[in-house]
Design a protein around this motif. Structure first.
Motif, mmCIF file in Angstrom:
data_model
loop_
_atom_site.group_PDB
_atom_site.id
_atom_site.type_symbol
_atom_site.label_atom_id
_atom_site.label_comp_id
_atom_site.label_asym_id
_atom_site.label_seq_id
_atom_site.Cartn_x
_atom_site.Cartn_y
_atom_site.Cartn_z
ATOM 1 N N TYR A 176 -2.114 -5.354 0.376
ATOM 2 C CA TYR A 176 -1.769 -4.606 -0.829
ATOM 3 C C TYR A 176 -0.971 -5.517 -1.764
ATOM 4 O O TYR A 176 -0.270 -6.419 -1.308
ATOM 5 C CB TYR A 176 -0.948 -3.374 -0.473
ATOM 6 C CG TYR A 176 -1.758 -2.315 0.206
ATOM 7 C CD1 TYR A 176 -2.785 -1.677 -0.485
ATOM 8 C CD2 TYR A 176 -1.535 -1.966 1.526
ATOM 9 C CE1 TYR A 176 -3.564 -0.714 0.131
ATOM 10 C CE2 TYR A 176 -2.308 -0.993 2.158
ATOM 11 C CZ TYR A 176 -3.317 -0.381 1.456
ATOM 12 O OH TYR A 176 -4.094 0.572 2.054
ATOM 13 N N ALA B 228 -0.094 -5.193 -13.637
ATOM 14 C CA ALA B 228 -0.872 -3.941 -13.637
ATOM 15 C C ALA B 228 -1.928 -3.914 -12.545
ATOM 16 O O ALA B 228 -3.098 -3.635 -12.790
ATOM 17 C CB ALA B 228 -1.505 -3.679 -15.007
ATOM 18 N N LEU B 229 -1.516 -4.235 -11.322
ATOM 19 C CA LEU B 229 -2.425 -4.103 -10.186
ATOM 20 C C LEU B 229 -2.250 -2.701 -9.603
ATOM 21 O O LEU B 229 -1.152 -2.153 -9.627
ATOM 22 C CB LEU B 229 -2.103 -5.156 -9.128
ATOM 23 C CG LEU B 229 -2.233 -6.605 -9.605
ATOM 24 C CD1 LEU B 229 -1.791 -7.571 -8.512
ATOM 25 C CD2 LEU B 229 -3.653 -6.911 -10.045
ATOM 26 N N PHE B 230 -3.325 -2.156 -9.080
ATOM 27 C CA PHE B 230 -3.264 -0.815 -8.505
ATOM 28 C C PHE B 230 -2.684 -0.898 -7.102
ATOM 29 O O PHE B 230 -3.265 -1.567 -6.246
ATOM 30 C CB PHE B 230 -4.653 -0.179 -8.485
ATOM 31 C CG PHE B 230 -5.182 0.063 -9.863
ATOM 32 C CD1 PHE B 230 -5.042 1.299 -10.470
ATOM 33 C CD2 PHE B 230 -5.783 -0.959 -10.582
ATOM 34 C CE1 PHE B 230 -5.504 1.514 -11.761
ATOM 35 C CE2 PHE B 230 -6.239 -0.754 -11.872
ATOM 36 C CZ PHE B 230 -6.092 0.486 -12.463
ATOM 37 N N PRO B 231 -1.539 -0.223 -6.863
ATOM 38 C CA PRO B 231 -0.852 -0.421 -5.582
ATOM 39 C C PRO B 231 -1.652 0.050 -4.380
ATOM 40 O O PRO B 231 -1.408 -0.389 -3.275
ATOM 41 C CB PRO B 231 0.450 0.383 -5.726
ATOM 42 C CG PRO B 231 0.261 1.260 -6.901
ATOM 43 C CD PRO B 231 -0.788 0.641 -7.766
ATOM 44 N N TRP B 232 -2.610 0.962 -4.593
ATOM 45 C CA TRP B 232 -3.364 1.503 -3.455
ATOM 46 C C TRP B 232 -4.636 0.738 -3.174
ATOM 47 O O TRP B 232 -5.370 1.081 -2.263
ATOM 48 C CB TRP B 232 -3.695 2.974 -3.679
ATOM 49 C CG TRP B 232 -4.135 3.247 -5.074
ATOM 50 C CD1 TRP B 232 -5.371 3.061 -5.596
ATOM 51 C CD2 TRP B 232 -3.316 3.728 -6.137
ATOM 52 N NE1 TRP B 232 -5.374 3.393 -6.916
ATOM 53 C CE2 TRP B 232 -4.130 3.814 -7.281
ATOM 54 C CE3 TRP B 232 -1.972 4.092 -6.240
ATOM 55 C CZ2 TRP B 232 -3.646 4.252 -8.506
ATOM 56 C CZ3 TRP B 232 -1.498 4.525 -7.454
ATOM 57 C CH2 TRP B 232 -2.335 4.608 -8.575
ATOM 58 N N SER C 216 -12.885 -3.691 -8.299
ATOM 59 C CA SER C 216 -13.070 -2.429 -9.016
ATOM 60 C C SER C 216 -13.111 -2.655 -10.525
ATOM 61 O O SER C 216 -13.845 -1.975 -11.240
ATOM 62 C CB SER C 216 -11.990 -1.422 -8.628
ATOM 63 O OG SER C 216 -10.790 -1.693 -9.296
ATOM 64 N N ALA C 217 -12.342 -3.634 -11.007
ATOM 65 C CA ALA C 217 -12.395 -3.938 -12.442
ATOM 66 C C ALA C 217 -13.760 -4.521 -12.813
ATOM 67 O O ALA C 217 -14.304 -4.206 -13.873
ATOM 68 C CB ALA C 217 -11.290 -4.920 -12.819
ATOM 69 N N HIS D 84 1.791 -5.353 -3.299
ATOM 70 C CA HIS D 84 3.246 -5.499 -3.206
ATOM 71 C C HIS D 84 3.672 -6.612 -2.255
ATOM 72 O O HIS D 84 4.823 -7.031 -2.271
ATOM 73 C CB HIS D 84 3.907 -4.169 -2.815
ATOM 74 C CG HIS D 84 3.680 -3.760 -1.390
ATOM 75 N ND1 HIS D 84 4.411 -4.280 -0.352
ATOM 76 C CD2 HIS D 84 2.810 -2.896 -0.838
ATOM 77 C CE1 HIS D 84 3.988 -3.734 0.788
ATOM 78 N NE2 HIS D 84 3.017 -2.889 0.510
#
Ligand SMILES: Nc1ncnc2c1ncn2[C@@H]1O[C@H](COP(=O)(O)OP(=O)(O)O)[C@@H](O)[C@H]1O
Ligand SMILES: [Mg+2]
Lengths: 261, 261
Positions: free
Chosen positions: B140, B95-99, B108-109, B142
């Motif tokens: 990033y 659940a990592l934010f791709p952007w 950010s967390a 990915h």
């Protein structure tokens, strides 16, 4: 990659050149009158003769379309965010949104001119009405499309409604937003031309009207060339912007969704 | 439950008689049935149970993203049923934010958990270096392998300034080698820092290797079938699995899990 670029750019160019070549050939061989169907060479000559005039009108339409598209983007995105955040709003304004797209452009333009006169304001309003809709609709889809795992993660760590919008829903909607913006970019120039036709003293739409009144087919074609060129410019700008902003996707499209699996 | 009462500060988390059911068609299907368990401060507690028994549901109730039909969740003795933002969480999928960049994901967390932006950035950079992912800080997600993504996801949970970490099958998606690697690494980090952990797995070895205490759950609706204190000394040796006690405990848990199907 190089091969693919050659195909995606090269092939359309070849088609276009062939089309213009055939057109030229037809005009030369058939001897059709140039006030009925001007040959590409006639159009080019007319554009060259008119270049200073044409350039100033081109610049005016460019400016008008740019402002319209920019404002349409802002208004469209804002409406999408509001509708997404207040679900009741969606049902409430849905009919208005659809109606706004069903009124013929010239009728709407005429009304706006009656209300606001012939300067910039009515034209901008018209363009915003044209541009906001695809932006709102596509962004709305994107806002609801955010990855459920990420949504749950944010819930579990206690992110606020605002953080969820900022960290998840808004970025997730950007690829969708650009789809809508590209649509708006394709409409904006011809809509600007209509607005200028209805009441202006500058712009390609005004030039078009001048040439039409003189039954100058080459001049009419010249304005079509300008409108197409402008549309391509706007589409190109949006496509570049998209590339610049959405950089997190792996090179092949659609793959990035698998990342969070 | 024997021992200290809820109000005693020995307990980081108390789940007290939690019940939850979902509607499936017209029927209400119970998923959790008066489930009670606890985690002491600095304790590593594992839930093991058949898949579909309601473990992730329990986490959503503890995390406050859903409300139970009955029962209470207490953290540090206070009733926090339905309140979110009190735990740090690591889901099964990274659940990592791709952007967001790798560092941005962590930072950010941490900001959501109350850290200042600068503090969060510094902490993320420092720890990514420490776990050997410093070179990927600006990439990033990915770009990372599955194991590396899980490492980032764990770091994100570890660095949040929250006393209770809930880890939901964090290594289930990894291959056996990477998984063993991650277990060793988790053990090292946790033993250095001794936070309260509630861990879900369906691997008996993993449970025995990592935890102080294990709750064996039944199939849905989940109830505690047995509570097992794991007797091996801390810091855990990597080869506890050769211990005869390990083998007999493993057989005991296996029998419990099989006997209930
Ligand atoms: N939101 C939901 N709505 C309906 N049923 C659900 C929902 N969430 C979980 N369930 C059901 O509850 C049961 C337990 O699910 P879950 O907690 O994910 O199990 P576990 O994590 O132990 O594998 C499953 O049968 C699942 O289908
Ligand atoms: Mg689960």
């Amino acid at each position: 990659m190089g091969n693919k670029t050659l195909r995606t750019i090269g092939l359309p160019v070849v088609t276009l050149i062939a089309f213009i070549g055939l057109w030229q050939l037809y005009c030369n061989l058939s001897g059709i009158a140039d006030y009925t169907l001007p040959a590409p060479s006639d159009i080019a000559k007319r554009m060259a003769d008119d270049r200073e005039l044409l350039w100033s009108h081109f610049a005016a339409t460019l400016k008008l379309s740019f402002m319209g598209l920019g404002l349409g983007l802002l208004v469209g995105a804002a409406i999408a965010v509001i509708i997404h955040s207040v679900p009741l709003f969606r049902e409430a304004v849905a009919p208005l949104l659809v109606i706004s797209q069903n009124i013929p452009l010239i009728a709407l333009g005429a009304l706006l001119m009656i209300w606001f006169g012939f300067d910039l304001t009515p034209k901008l309003i018209l363009l915003v009405i044209v541009c906001f809709f695809p932006v709102t609709m596509s962004m709305l889809t994107g806002l609801g499309q955010a990855e459920p795992h990420l949504r749950e993660y944010l819930g579990m760590i206690g992110a606020s409604r605002w953080e969820r919008m900022k960290r998840l829903e808004f970025p997730a909607s950007l690829p969708y937003l650009f789809t809508g913006l590209k649509m708006a970019a394709t409409y904006v120039v011809s809509s600007a031309t209509v607005a200028e036709w209805l009441g202006a003293n500058k712009g390609i739409g005004y030039y078009l009207q001048l040439r039409f009144k003189g039954f100058d087919a080459a001049g009419v074609f010249g304005s079509i060339v300008c409108i197409i060129a402008l549309s391509l410019v706007f589409f190109g700008i949006v496509a570049l912007l998209e590339r610049f902003i959405i950089r997190w996707r792996p090179s092949s499209r659609g793959e990035w969704k698998a990342v969070s699996k | 439950m024997n021992g200290p009462k809820d109000s005693d500060n020995g307990y980081k988390l108390v789940v007290d008689g939690i019940a939850k059911s979902y509607k499936r068609g017209k029927e209400r299907v119970p998923v959790l049935d008066e489930l009670s368990l606890n985690v002491r401060a600095g304790e590593f507690v594992t839930l093991i149970g058949p898949s579909g028994s309601g473990k992730s549901t329990l986490f959503r109730l503890i995390g406050g993203v859903e409300k139970p039909d009955g029962g209470r969740v207490l953290i540090d003795g206070g009733d926090v049923t339905g309140k979110s933002g009190l735990i740090s969480y690591m889901p099964q999928q990274a659940a990592l934010f791709p952007w967001l960049s790798v560092a941005g994901n962590i930072a950010s967390a941490l900001v959501t958990a109350g850290a200042s932006k600068q503090e969060a950035k510094a902490l993320a950079a420092e720890w990514l270096d420490r776990i050997g992912l410093g070179a990927f800080e600006a990439e990033y997600p990915h770009v990372l392998s599955g194991g590396m993504q899980q490492r980032v996801s764990f770091l994100r949970a570890l660095l949040m300034k929250r006393d209770l970490m809930c880890l939901d099958e964090p290594f289930a998606a990894l291959d056996a080698l990477t998984r063993a690697d991650m277990q060793k690494w988790l053990l090292e980090l946790w033993e250095a820092d001794r936070r309260s952990v509630l861990f879900i797995t369906h691997s008996i070895e993993e449970a025995l290797l990592l935890s102080d205490r294990i709750y064996v759950l039944s199939a849905a609706p989940a109830r505690v079938v047995r509570e097992i204190a794991v007797p091996f000394a801390r810091p855990r040796r990597g080869d506890v699995w050769t211990d005869p006690a390990f083998i007999s405990l493993k057989q005991e848990v296996l029998a419990l899990l099989e006997g209930r199907r």
